[in-house]
Design a protein around this motif. Structure first.
Motif, PDB file in Angstrom:
ATOM      1  N   ALA A 154       0.826  -1.217   0.000  1.00 25.56           N
ATOM      2  CA  ALA A 154       0.000   0.000   0.000  1.00 25.56           C
ATOM      3  C   ALA A 154       0.857   1.263   0.000  1.00 25.56           C
ATOM      4  O   ALA A 154       1.983   1.269   0.504  1.00 25.56           O
ATOM      5  N   ASP A 155       0.331   2.307  -0.558  1.00 27.27           N
ATOM      6  CA  ASP A 155       0.943   3.635  -0.500  1.00 27.27           C
ATOM      7  C   ASP A 155       0.272   4.388   0.644  1.00 27.27           C
ATOM      8  O   ASP A 155      -0.898   4.769   0.538  1.00 27.27           O
ATOM      9  N   PRO A 156       0.971   4.599   1.765  1.00 24.76           N
ATOM     10  CA  PRO A 156       0.332   5.243   2.922  1.00 24.76           C
ATOM     11  C   PRO A 156      -0.285   6.588   2.592  1.00 24.76           C
ATOM     12  O   PRO A 156      -1.315   6.968   3.172  1.00 24.76           O
ATOM     13  N   GLY A 157       0.298   7.327   1.659  1.00 25.93           N
ATOM     14  CA  GLY A 157      -0.211   8.644   1.318  1.00 25.93           C
ATOM     15  C   GLY A 157      -1.505   8.612   0.526  1.00 25.93           C
ATOM     16  O   GLY A 157      -2.175   9.645   0.392  1.00 25.93           O
ATOM     17  N   ARG A 158      -1.894   7.449   0.001  1.00 23.79           N
ATOM     18  CA  ARG A 158      -3.097   7.342  -0.815  1.00 23.79           C
ATOM     19  C   ARG A 158      -4.251   6.633  -0.106  1.00 23.79           C
ATOM     20  O   ARG A 158      -5.348   6.555  -0.662  1.00 23.79           O
ATOM     21  N   LEU A 159      -4.015   6.089   1.073  1.00 26.41           N
ATOM     22  CA  LEU A 159      -5.054   5.282   1.719  1.00 26.41           C
ATOM     23  C   LEU A 159      -6.326   6.070   1.998  1.00 26.41           C
ATOM     24  O   LEU A 159      -7.418   5.492   2.060  1.00 26.41           O
ATOM     25  N   ALA A 160      -6.197   7.385   2.174  1.00 26.65           N
ATOM     26  CA  ALA A 160      -7.393   8.199   2.423  1.00 26.65           C
ATOM     27  C   ALA A 160      -8.161   8.505   1.149  1.00 26.65           C
ATOM     28  O   ALA A 160      -9.313   8.970   1.200  1.00 26.65           O
ATOM     29  N   ASP A 161      -7.582   8.213  -0.008  1.00 25.31           N
ATOM     30  CA  ASP A 161      -8.222   8.470  -1.297  1.00 25.31           C
ATOM     31  C   ASP A 161      -9.257   7.382  -1.571  1.00 25.31           C
ATOM     32  O   ASP A 161      -8.936   6.187  -1.578  1.00 25.31           O
ATOM     33  N   GLU A 162     -10.490   7.775  -1.819  1.00 21.39           N
ATOM     34  CA  GLU A 162     -11.558   6.794  -2.043  1.00 21.39           C
ATOM     35  C   GLU A 162     -11.318   5.943  -3.280  1.00 21.39           C
ATOM     36  O   GLU A 162     -11.725   4.783  -3.340  1.00 21.39           O
ATOM     37  N   GLN A 163     -10.651   6.488  -4.281  1.00 23.32           N
ATOM     38  CA  GLN A 163     -10.422   5.745  -5.524  1.00 23.32           C
ATOM     39  C   GLN A 163      -9.235   4.786  -5.443  1.00 23.32           C
ATOM     40  O   GLN A 163      -9.067   3.943  -6.309  1.00 23.32           O
ATOM     41  N   TYR A 164      -8.454   4.924  -4.421  1.00 17.34           N
ATOM     42  CA  TYR A 164      -7.241   4.108  -4.319  1.00 17.34           C
ATOM     43  C   TYR A 164      -7.534   2.755  -3.674  1.00 17.34           C
ATOM     44  O   TYR A 164      -8.263   2.665  -2.698  1.00 17.34           O
ATOM     45  N   GLN A 165      -6.949   1.695  -4.237  1.00 18.08           N
ATOM     46  CA  GLN A 165      -7.004   0.361  -3.638  1.00 18.08           C
ATOM     47  C   GLN A 165      -5.628  -0.283  -3.771  1.00 18.08           C
ATOM     48  O   GLN A 165      -5.069  -0.350  -4.864  1.00 18.08           O
ATOM     49  N   PRO A 166      -5.044  -0.745  -2.673  1.00 17.73           N
ATOM     50  CA  PRO A 166      -3.744  -1.426  -2.756  1.00 17.73           C
ATOM     51  C   PRO A 166      -3.825  -2.608  -3.717  1.00 17.73           C
ATOM     52  O   PRO A 166      -4.749  -3.421  -3.639  1.00 17.73           O
ATOM     53  N   HIS A 167      -2.851  -2.716  -4.597  1.00 17.35           N
ATOM     54  CA  HIS A 167      -2.914  -3.718  -5.665  1.00 17.35           C
ATOM     55  C   HIS A 167      -1.561  -4.422  -5.801  1.00 17.35           C
ATOM     56  O   HIS A 167      -0.515  -3.773  -5.945  1.00 17.35           O
ATOM     57  N   LEU A 168      -1.581  -5.732  -5.749  1.00 15.45           N
ATOM     58  CA  LEU A 168      -0.381  -6.551  -5.932  1.00 15.45           C
ATOM     59  C   LEU A 168      -0.592  -7.464  -7.127  1.00 15.45           C
ATOM     60  O   LEU A 168      -1.598  -8.177  -7.203  1.00 15.45           O
ATOM     61  N   ILE A 169       0.356  -7.443  -8.069  1.00 21.65           N
ATOM     62  CA  ILE A 169       0.309  -8.328  -9.230  1.00 21.65           C
ATOM     63  C   ILE A 169       1.415  -9.368  -9.085  1.00 21.65           C
ATOM     64  O   ILE A 169       2.600  -9.009  -8.996  1.00 21.65           O
ATOM     65  N   ILE A 170       1.035 -10.630  -9.026  1.00 23.88           N
ATOM     66  CA  ILE A 170       1.994 -11.723  -8.872  1.00 23.88           C
ATOM     67  C   ILE A 170       2.113 -12.443 -10.212  1.00 23.88           C
ATOM     68  O   ILE A 170       1.130 -12.959 -10.738  1.00 23.88           O
ATOM     69  N   ILE A 171       3.299 -12.475 -10.768  1.00 25.91           N
ATOM     70  CA  ILE A 171       3.531 -13.100 -12.065  1.00 25.91           C
ATOM     71  C   ILE A 171       4.351 -14.369 -11.858  1.00 25.91           C
ATOM     72  O   ILE A 171       5.503 -14.311 -11.428  1.00 25.91           O
ATOM     73  N   GLY A 172       3.730 -15.517 -12.136  1.00 29.64           N
ATOM     74  CA  GLY A 172       4.366 -16.811 -11.899  1.00 29.64           C
ATOM     75  C   GLY A 172       3.791 -17.459 -10.655  1.00 29.64           C
ATOM     76  O   GLY A 172       4.048 -16.993  -9.549  1.00 29.64           O
ATOM     77  N   LEU A 173       3.003 -18.522 -10.829  1.00 27.85           N
ATOM     78  CA  LEU A 173       2.328 -19.138  -9.680  1.00 27.85           C
ATOM     79  C   LEU A 173       2.920 -20.496  -9.328  1.00 27.85           C
ATOM     80  O   LEU A 173       2.199 -21.474  -9.149  1.00 27.85           O
ATOM     81  N   GLY A 174       4.235 -20.551  -9.240  1.00 25.95           N
ATOM     82  CA  GLY A 174       4.884 -21.745  -8.726  1.00 25.95           C
ATOM     83  C   GLY A 174       4.916 -21.700  -7.204  1.00 25.95           C
ATOM     84  O   GLY A 174       4.074 -21.064  -6.562  1.00 25.95           O
ATOM     85  N   ASP A 175       5.902 -22.365  -6.612  1.00 26.55           N
ATOM     86  CA  ASP A 175       6.005 -22.395  -5.142  1.00 26.55           C
ATOM     87  C   ASP A 175       6.205 -20.994  -4.565  1.00 26.55           C
ATOM     88  O   ASP A 175       5.599 -20.642  -3.552  1.00 26.55           O
ATOM     89  N   MET A 176       7.056 -20.195  -5.217  1.00 24.39           N
ATOM     90  CA  MET A 176       7.287 -18.847  -4.710  1.00 24.39           C
ATOM     91  C   MET A 176       6.057 -17.967  -4.901  1.00 24.39           C
ATOM     92  O   MET A 176       5.688 -17.205  -3.994  1.00 24.39           O
TER      93      MET A 176
END
Length: 555
Positions: free
Chosen positions: A257-279
């Motif tokens: 998350a970006d702490p400075g954006r958490l108060a923004d209604e349009q902001y949502q923390p987003h994680l993109i994971i590329i490669g779905l092996g063990d890691m």
């Protein structure tokens, strides 16, 4: 204990000198006999000359009248080579026997089963900490055996899943046993053998066994059927997963998350994971369990792989409840395809919710090349790119270095993670830093309860997740915890307490949802979204927890 880094060059010098001595003896011996027989007018055949030359190594042919310079040198150099070889063999044999005898009287040592990807690093780590180390390896041709032996470890050649081999390593006298064979089945067999050994034998001191198990179902089988029966006052166990350790370290240093954006209604923390092996699975599960920042914003996770849909379903089946605490979407895509790269780059570069991208393939080259291409395509340079690297000495030394000039176009920050030098360490394996904080959280909750080492692994995992979230809370207010467990702060402002209290609410709500999902109850529960006194207490005590955990770890 000193690691013998200077021994290897000396050994190579001695071997090289020995080879030169032998070659010089052979060449000069042959030339010398050729000159001698020619001067005596009694030429001999090539075979006879070779035979006489070889006899020089046993001092049987060098004493001839009319000695020439070549034969003079050869008749001393050859016996010297023979004597050197004999002394070398005797010394090596004596050293081997010394280590075997020494092993019989070794106590409080560390037994490491397997010298594959993780074993050698652990051997060096524990030797540096002053432990005596016994390494067990089934393959006598393993190149790491000589390195570990030269560093000071005792070596036992054999199958670590055999009771006889484990007894040769004197496991009942050890302080730690660590099974890091490359196969989960072998590590599970070692766990079973340890149960049998400890049923029939008493340990000298307290023995802690650590077994590396990646397979989720085997993890549960070993934990439920073997180890819970073996735990006693003199023995404890833990199952660990190098990939989980990597994911944990990742989120201790990088905030989705970006702490400075958490108060923004349009902001949502987003994680993109590329490669779905063990890691990739480990990163997904860890992010879902601890990625909670405010009561009103859940983490959005997008997984990308050629078979992301099918793989994510399998993961959600193994870890029920993850969709209750975060939003998980999948994209079936080949990330080496330029069009799909552009699509993912646009998704990650959303100006309202820039994402964090984690490349988790097992191939370093694939991770690095895809990350570099992606960084050029992402329009929003606030995006962070994390790249899984197997060894920091390779691509890891290139990733994250600032090589751009003022004229270069801006690019996303790229950071390596997951290299063996950071994940296969004694501190990470034994969860020293994490357990110091988790143990202090437990003692604060239950001041009159059992000792930390006596509670169940399930209970420890709950407090470890709370400890993981301490790092999240501190990063939300731009604070940090150093290696010595000291915080870079003296007090919290009311604003900081409010931010961390909101994060604690989000963590508490998510923990309750996960607990209900594991019990088969998928309702939303009654957990409130209002700050409670317990939330404020948990936040205000963070400084105390970190301070006391640091002092308890150092004692």
């Amino acid at each position: 204990m000193r690691i013998g880094k200077k021994r290897l060059p000396l050994q190579y010098i001695l071997v090289t000198a020995f080879i030169i001595d032998v070659v010089v003896s052979l060449v000069l011996g042959y030339i010398g006999f050729q000159i001698h027989t020619a001067a005596a007018h009694h030429p001999i055949s090539v075979l006879n000359n070779c035979y006489l030359t070889l006899q020089l190594f046993t001092s049987a042919s060098g004493n001839v009248p009319g000695m020439n310079w070549a034969l003079q040198i050869a008749r001393f150099a050859a016996p010297f080579a023979s004597a050197s070889a004999l002394i070398w063999v005797i010394a090596f044999s004596a050293r081997e026997h010394y280590h075997r005898i020494k092993l019989r009287w070794t106590k409080g040592h560390v037994v490491i089963c397997g010298l594959g990807r993780n074993g050698p690093q652990l051997v060096r780590e524990f030797l540096n900490k002053g432990y005596q180390v016994v390494a067990v390896e089934i393959n006598p041709q393993n190149g790491h055996i000589r390195d570990c032996f030269e560093d000071g470890a005792n070596i036992v050649i054999g199958d670590a899943s055999s009771e006889a081999v484990l007894r040769r390593a004197h496991v009942t006298h050890a302080k730690h046993l660590i099974a890091v064979a490359g196969d989960d089945g072998v590590n599970a067999k070692i766990a079973g053998q340890m149960v049998n050994i400890l049923k029939d034998s008493k340990t000298v001191g307290r023995l802690t066994c650590h077994f590396h198990i990646v397979n989720f179902h085997l993890y549960g089988l070993v934990k439920d059927n073997n180890l819970t029966q073996a735990k006693s006052e003199t023995m404890s166990y833990s199952l660990f997963n190098i990939y989980q350790n990597s994911a944990r370290l990742l989120f201790q240093k990088h905030l989705v998350a970006d702490p400075g954006r958490l108060a923004d209604e349009q902001y949502q923390p987003h994680l993109i994971i590329i490669g779905l092996g063990d890691m990739g699975e480990a990163v997904l599960v860890q992010a879902a369990k601890i990625g909670h920042f405010t009561p009103t914003k859940s983490l959005h996770i997008t997984v990308v792989d050629k078979s992301a849909g099918a793989l994510s379903k399998q993961i959600l089946h193994r870890h029920p409840g993850l969709q209750q605490v975060c939003k998980i979407e999948s994209i079936d895509a080949d990330v080496t395809d330029h069009e799909r790269q552009s699509e993912i780059a646009r998704l990650a570069g959303d100006k309202n919710s820039p994402a964090m991208i984690a490349f988790c393939f097992g191939n370093d080259y694939l991770n690095v090349t895809c990350a570099l291409e992606m960084s050029k395509l992402i329009p929003n340079k606030e995006v962070s790119i994390l790249v899984r690297i197997n060894k920091h000495a390779g691509y890891g030394t290139l990733i994250g270095q600032e090589t751009r000039t003022a004229e270069s176009p801006p690019q996303c920050a790229i950071h390596p993670f997951g290299w063996v030098e950071s994940t296969s360490t004694s501190e990470t394996l034994l969860s020293e830093s994490l357990d110091a904080i988790a143990g202090q959280l437990y003692r604060n909750d239950k001041p009159g309860g059992s000792e930390w080492k006596a509670i169940s692994e399930q209970a420890k995992d709950i407090y470890r997740r709370r400890a993981d979230h301490v790092y999240i809370k501190l990063m939300l207010i731009h604070r940090a915890v150093g290696k010595d467990q000291s915080g870079s702060f003296d007090t919290f402002t009311e604003g900081e307490i409010k931010v961390m209290a909101d994060a604690e609410i989000a963590r508490r709500v998510a923990e309750e949802k996960l607990k209900m999902s594991r019990s088969g109850n998928n309702s939303q529960g009654q957990t409130g979204h209002q700050v409670t006194e317990a939330d404020l207490k948990a936040v205000r005590e963070i400084m105390k927890v970190i301070g006391e955990s640091g002092s308890s770890q150092s004692t």
